[in-house]
Design an enzyme around this catalytic site. Structure first.
Site, short mmCIF file in Angstrom:
data_model
loop_
_atom_site.label_atom_id
_atom_site.label_comp_id
_atom_site.label_asym_id
_atom_site.label_seq_id
_atom_site.Cartn_x
_atom_site.Cartn_y
_atom_site.Cartn_z
CG HIS A 78 28.12 -45.00 -28.24
ND1 HIS A 78 28.62 -44.02 -27.44
CD2 HIS A 78 29.15 -45.43 -29.00
CE1 HIS A 78 29.91 -43.87 -27.69
NE2 HIS A 78 30.25 -44.71 -28.64
CE LYS A 85 35.24 -46.12 -15.48
NZ LYS A 85 34.78 -46.95 -14.39
#
Lengths: 175, 273
Positions: A36, A101
């Protein structure tokens, strides 16, 4: 159960509601912390990205090494909130779906609504089971990051729950 | 003096790597099955079933229970009448590297915490203790970082009440929320020093979940399971499978409390040599 295929154009996801169970088939890209960081640096410095971000799905996942004779190893989701700081920019550049999650920051919830994206969660801590739904895996970028490299996965009926929908509805409720 | 070659330790660690990562602990499986039976929330039941299916599939297919095969934490209890020929730490780390490679686990260890760089399989964290006897007990706990990131330490005042401590533990679980793969197992260390309380909290995860629990442990578990976080944070009465506390004498001026949270994939394996 609702089945959807990638790429995720808006029409496929705009009726999804937080809490709804979905089976996803098609192409998804793994990316976690370091990937990222690099993706966002690439966007900021106007470099080409290693995959087409428009209508793409990113899976927050760093699998184990691939055992001999298998397509991929254990490959469950990692904690999504660590990617929060990078998400707004990626959504602005066309990213449509994310799989991970746990809950997201208020900023990310707002960005999902603004850019009409969707955030899914999948069976957390069940990396062996999720191995079943991956039909192909190939490293497409940042191989030097090892388990944090970007992989292109072909998945079939990958089990998901809509956590944050296009309207900002959140399966975890409000804070 | 009994003598043990370091190579034997390496071989034993390779075996522990396999057992810990592929076969979920019996007491954890037992607690998950019990939770499945007791849970009334439909979604919570489905998720618990998924967790049980995952454990069975991992064992059957020789796949890691979780892709986060952890920072390997090794507890070594060394009998003082045992002579180890060779380098003990190197032997343990060789076993970790060989085992993690052999079983295609994840290289999650960054050599430099600040500048990161390429990740590898070792070093592991090794906690050594000298005990009586002429044997060595090795326990491997591959600790995933989704849950390790939710650890907390607080230095209470010696006059702090039990309620404050309970609140701190409960808040630690609430702030972990859905992020760290509930249902959790909570390890708590109370007393000693800041470092020692944290080691106890980690060690408490090795206590069998089915062991007899104190009233304080039972009370805390009840309160945690009333938060409604549930499996994957989607509701239900199973937020934690167990809470284990270890204590140690402490200083008149303080009361350290450390909380170490484990995800439902609490993995460990031990061997005596």
């Amino acid at each position: 159960m609702k089945k959807i295929n990638t790429p995720l154009d808006l029409n496929k996801i705009k009726f999804l509601k937080a809490g709804q169970e979905v089976l996803l088939s098609g192409t998804i890209y793994t990316a976690r912390d370091q990937a990222h960081k690099r993706l966002v640096q690439a966007v900021k410095s106007r470099q080409a990205l290693p995959f087409e971000l428009c209508n793409a799905v990113i899976y927050y996942c760093g699998p184990t090494q691939t055992p001999k004779g298998k397509i991929i190893g254990s490959c469950g989701p990692t904690t999504s909130s660590r990617m929060d700081a990078f998400t707004n920019l990626l959504l602005a550049k066309g990213l449509r779906g994310m799989i991970g999650k746990g809950n997201r920051s208020e900023e990310v919830r707002g960005a999902i609504k603004k850019y009409r994206g969707v955030y899914f969660i999948t069976y957390a801590g069940c990396g062996a089971l999720l191995n079943k739904y991956v039909k192909n895996a190939k490293t497409v970028a940042y191989a030097d990051l090892g388990p944090e490299a970007i992989l292109r996965l072909e998945v079939e009926n990958f089990p998901l729950i809509v956590a944050i929908d296009v309207n900002g509805g959140n399966v975890y409720g409000k804070d | 003096m009994r003598e043990l070659k370091a190579e034997k330790i390496t071989q034993a660690v390779i075996e522990l790597v396999k057992r810990a990562n592929f076969s979920l602990r019996k007491d954890v499986l037992f607690a998950l099955r019990k939770a499945y039976r007791c849970e009334r929330n439909r979604r919570a039941k489905t998720i618990l079933q998924g967790i049980l299916d995952n454990a069975a599939y991992a064992k059957e297919k020789n796949l890691a229970i979780c892709q986060d095969t952890g920072m390997p934490v090794v507890f070594a209890q060394i009998g003082q009448n045992l002579k180890i020929s060779g380098n003990l730490k190197a032997a343990i780390n060789s076993g970790i590297v060989a085992g993690y490679k052999k079983y295609s686990l994840r290289n999650s260890v960054c050599m430099d915490p600040l500048f990161r760089g390429k990740s590898g399989f070792s070093p592991s964290i090794i906690h050594m203790d000298i005990v009586s006897g002429n044997k060595i007990k090795l326990t491997l706990l591959p600790k995933g970082f989704g849950c390790e990131n939710k650890s907390q330490l607080k230095m209470f005042k010696p006059t702090s009440g039990l309620d404050e401590i309970k609140e701190f533990i409960l808040d630690a679980v609430k702030s972990a929320g859905a992020d760290a793969c509930p249902p959790y197992v909570i390890g708590v260390g109370i007393g000693g020093t800041a470092d020692y309380a944290s080691i106890m909290a980690k060690k408490a995860l090795l206590t069998k979940l089915s062991a007899k629990h104190s009233k304080l442990e039972e009370d805390l578990l009840k309160q945690i399971n009333k938060t409604g976080i549930g499996p994957m944070g989607l509701g239900g009465k199973t937020t934690a499978l167990a809470l284990n506390i270890l204590t140690y004498p402490t200083h008149i001026a303080g009361l350290p409390v450390s909380v170490n949270i484990s995800c439902h994939a609490l993995r460990s394996a031990g061997i005596v040599l």
